[in-house]
Write a protein that holds these residues in place. Structure first.
Motif, PDB file in Angstrom:
ATOM      1  N   VAL A 118     -13.768   3.276  -5.141  1.00  0.00           N
ATOM      2  CA  VAL A 118     -13.416   3.280  -3.726  1.00  0.00           C
ATOM      3  C   VAL A 118     -12.191   4.144  -3.457  1.00  0.00           C
ATOM      4  CG1 VAL A 118     -12.682   1.846  -1.784  1.00  0.00           C
ATOM      5  CG2 VAL A 118     -14.445   1.010  -3.346  1.00  0.00           C
ATOM      6  N   CYS A 119     -11.137   3.921  -4.221  1.00  0.00           N
ATOM      7  CA  CYS A 119      -9.855   4.573  -3.913  1.00  0.00           C
ATOM      8  C   CYS A 119      -9.599   5.838  -4.708  1.00  0.00           C
ATOM      9  CB  CYS A 119      -8.706   3.614  -4.208  1.00  0.00           C
ATOM     10  SG  CYS A 119      -8.693   2.175  -3.173  1.00  0.00           S
ATOM     11  N   ASN A 120     -10.531   6.330  -5.471  1.00  0.00           N
ATOM     12  CA  ASN A 120     -10.196   7.385  -6.433  1.00  0.00           C
ATOM     13  C   ASN A 120      -9.499   8.595  -5.821  1.00  0.00           C
ATOM     14  OD1 ASN A 120     -12.360   8.296  -5.057  1.00  0.00           O
ATOM     15  ND2 ASN A 120     -13.621   8.773  -6.843  1.00  0.00           N
ATOM     16  N   LEU A 143      -9.660  -1.523   2.876  1.00  0.00           N
ATOM     17  CA  LEU A 143      -9.495  -2.429   1.740  1.00  0.00           C
ATOM     18  C   LEU A 143      -9.608  -3.882   2.177  1.00  0.00           C
ATOM     19  CD1 LEU A 143      -6.694  -0.648  -0.306  1.00  0.00           C
ATOM     20  CD2 LEU A 143      -9.075  -1.007  -0.969  1.00  0.00           C
ATOM     21  N   ILE A 188     -12.866  -1.082  -7.164  1.00  0.00           N
ATOM     22  CA  ILE A 188     -11.959  -0.649  -6.102  1.00  0.00           C
ATOM     23  C   ILE A 188     -11.145   0.561  -6.546  1.00  0.00           C
ATOM     24  CG2 ILE A 188      -9.883  -1.291  -4.808  1.00  0.00           C
ATOM     25  CD1 ILE A 188     -12.237  -2.604  -3.649  1.00  0.00           C
ATOM     26  N   VAL A 189     -10.562   0.446  -7.723  1.00  0.00           N
ATOM     27  CA  VAL A 189      -9.661   1.499  -8.190  1.00  0.00           C
ATOM     28  C   VAL A 189     -10.416   2.801  -8.448  1.00  0.00           C
ATOM     29  CG1 VAL A 189      -8.114   2.186 -10.051  1.00  0.00           C
ATOM     30  CG2 VAL A 189      -8.042  -0.148  -9.160  1.00  0.00           C
ATOM     31  N   HIS A 205      -7.097   8.793  -3.484  1.00  0.00           N
ATOM     32  CA  HIS A 205      -5.705   8.721  -3.026  1.00  0.00           C
ATOM     33  C   HIS A 205      -4.805   7.817  -3.846  1.00  0.00           C
ATOM     34  CE1 HIS A 205      -7.940   9.993   0.634  1.00  0.00           C
ATOM     35  NE2 HIS A 205      -6.943  10.838   0.699  1.00  0.00           N
ATOM     36  N   LEU A 206      -5.108   7.622  -5.088  1.00  0.00           N
ATOM     37  CA  LEU A 206      -4.225   6.736  -5.870  1.00  0.00           C
ATOM     38  C   LEU A 206      -3.352   7.536  -6.830  1.00  0.00           C
ATOM     39  CD1 LEU A 206      -6.230   3.540  -6.720  1.00  0.00           C
ATOM     40  CD2 LEU A 206      -4.316   3.860  -5.170  1.00  0.00           C
ATOM     41  N   TYR A 221      -6.849   3.059   4.857  1.00  0.00           N
ATOM     42  CA  TYR A 221      -6.945   2.303   3.610  1.00  0.00           C
ATOM     43  C   TYR A 221      -6.675   0.823   3.808  1.00  0.00           C
ATOM     44  CZ  TYR A 221      -8.127   5.831   0.321  1.00  0.00           C
ATOM     45  OH  TYR A 221      -8.835   6.778  -0.365  1.00  0.00           O
ATOM     46  N   LEU A 246       0.828  -1.203   0.000  1.00  0.00           N
ATOM     47  CA  LEU A 246       0.000   0.000   0.000  1.00  0.00           C
ATOM     48  C   LEU A 246       0.866   1.258   0.000  1.00  0.00           C
ATOM     49  CD1 LEU A 246      -2.883   1.016   0.068  1.00  0.00           C
ATOM     50  CD2 LEU A 246      -2.794   0.972   2.566  1.00  0.00           C
ATOM     51  N   LEU A 267      -0.128   4.851  -2.069  1.00  0.00           N
ATOM     52  CA  LEU A 267      -0.922   5.832  -1.344  1.00  0.00           C
ATOM     53  C   LEU A 267      -0.326   7.232  -1.496  1.00  0.00           C
ATOM     54  CD1 LEU A 267      -3.454   5.506   0.242  1.00  0.00           C
ATOM     55  CD2 LEU A 267      -2.128   5.391   2.323  1.00  0.00           C
TER      56      LEU A 267
END
Lengths: 185, 185
Positions: free
Chosen positions: A180-182, A153, A176-177, A184-185, A149, A127, A131
């Motif tokens: 959910v994570c939009n 996750l 997810i990508v 902080h990726l 996260y 991660l 992150l």
DNA sequence: TAATTAGACAACAGGCTGTCGAGTAATCTG
DNA sequence: CAGATTACTCGACAGCCTGTTGTCTAATTA
């Protein structure tokens, strides 16, 4: 040629298996050594030749599972020079599927909270590579965001595992990508 | 005037207290009724007058804690016509601080995974009021996103509680709102 | 004052744990 | 291939923990 060690390994495996069948059904503190050895077809004393106590059986199963995870991470994921989150997620999800029976028990309501901790520790370095944050965070803030996260996750993957009729890996990864994570990726 | 029930309540409280002191130190399955009653200053049989077994003591403590949380949610948070996430978070964090000793044990490595589940169930309706997404999600996706935030937020709050020298509530709330949750609020 | 009730306890039977020494089968060695 | 050695399993034992029952004491009620 020594054939005995195979017997030992087989015996241990039988005992582990019997334990696991019971553990999936009832909380670990209700399980007795007698139950396990009866089911596996051995004398109760044989259990103590290979395991310290019932918690030792669980620990061995957990260690083995974390070993598999760690191998995967060290050999396939952390080596890549240009890591891709979707690919990492996909690889991890395949592993999660393969061992879903174990994961669902160990991370479920009758599971072992210490296992969840160790699991997260193993996943943490992955991660770390992905992150990011808009704003520069203090170390303390970064650690908290990381924890958010990691736990989120892991939980969402477990929730996904619980629903075998649900999304495929191919559907789940972009969810997810992108959804959910939009941030902080 | 009946004074006896007070004695009963005091006895129960003493036993609960003795149990809790032990539970904070060692895993519940290593604790014996004798240890508890020795520490509390009663005969072992007295324990069984008030509790079914050791797990019953834990269950009562958990129930009481969830009751407090539920009261707070029903009386102060869910009634508001125009809910404000920061305010909700602040109120919740004050409660978390007040009971941090209990929370840290119950949600920690030696804690009770079932308690975490129940805890999340109680918190769920609050999160429902705030969680949104850019894209229209299927029910299945919405449930997974919900699970992600519920687990992530709970874990990050626990991580925050673990660090008493760390951020104040006034610092922590905006961090959660702006840096952690910015995508879905 | 006599009867009732609440609170605490000692003692008991039964089950589980961890260990030790004996017994059996497989392997090694001269 | 026969005797010694090792690997493996088991029966039995002592000790601890559990959950219950009946008893004792002190407080409450009538």
């Amino acid at each position: 040629m020594n054939k005995q060690p195979q017997v030992t390994e087989q015996t241990k495996a039988n005992i582990r298996q019997a334990f696991w069948e019971l553990y999936a059904q009832e909380p670990i503190e209700k399980i007795t050594v007698k139950q396990i050895t009866d089911r596996a077809g051995y004398n109760r004393a044989t259990f103590y030749l290979y395991f310290k106590d019932i918690y030792d059986v669980l620990a061995q199963i957990e260690d083995n599972l974390l070993d598999v995870l760690e191998q995967l991470i060290n050999r396939r994921l952390l080596r890549e020079s240009e890591p891709d989150f979707s690919e990492h997620m996909g690889v991890f999800l395949e592993l999660a599927r393969r061992y879903s029976a174990q994961f669902l028990v160990l991370l479920g309501d009758r599971g072992d909270p210490a296992f969840a901790s160790r699991f997260k520790q193993v996943l943490a370095p992955i991660l770390d590579r992905f992150l990011v944050s808009e704003r520069a965070l203090s170390p303390r803030e970064a650690a908290l965001l990381h924890e958010f996260y990691l736990s989120g996750l892991l939980s969402v993957v477990v929730a996904w595992l619980r629903d075998p009729q649900g999304m495929t890996i191919a559907e789940f990864v972009p969810f997810i990508v992108n959804d959910v994570c939009n941030a902080h990726l």
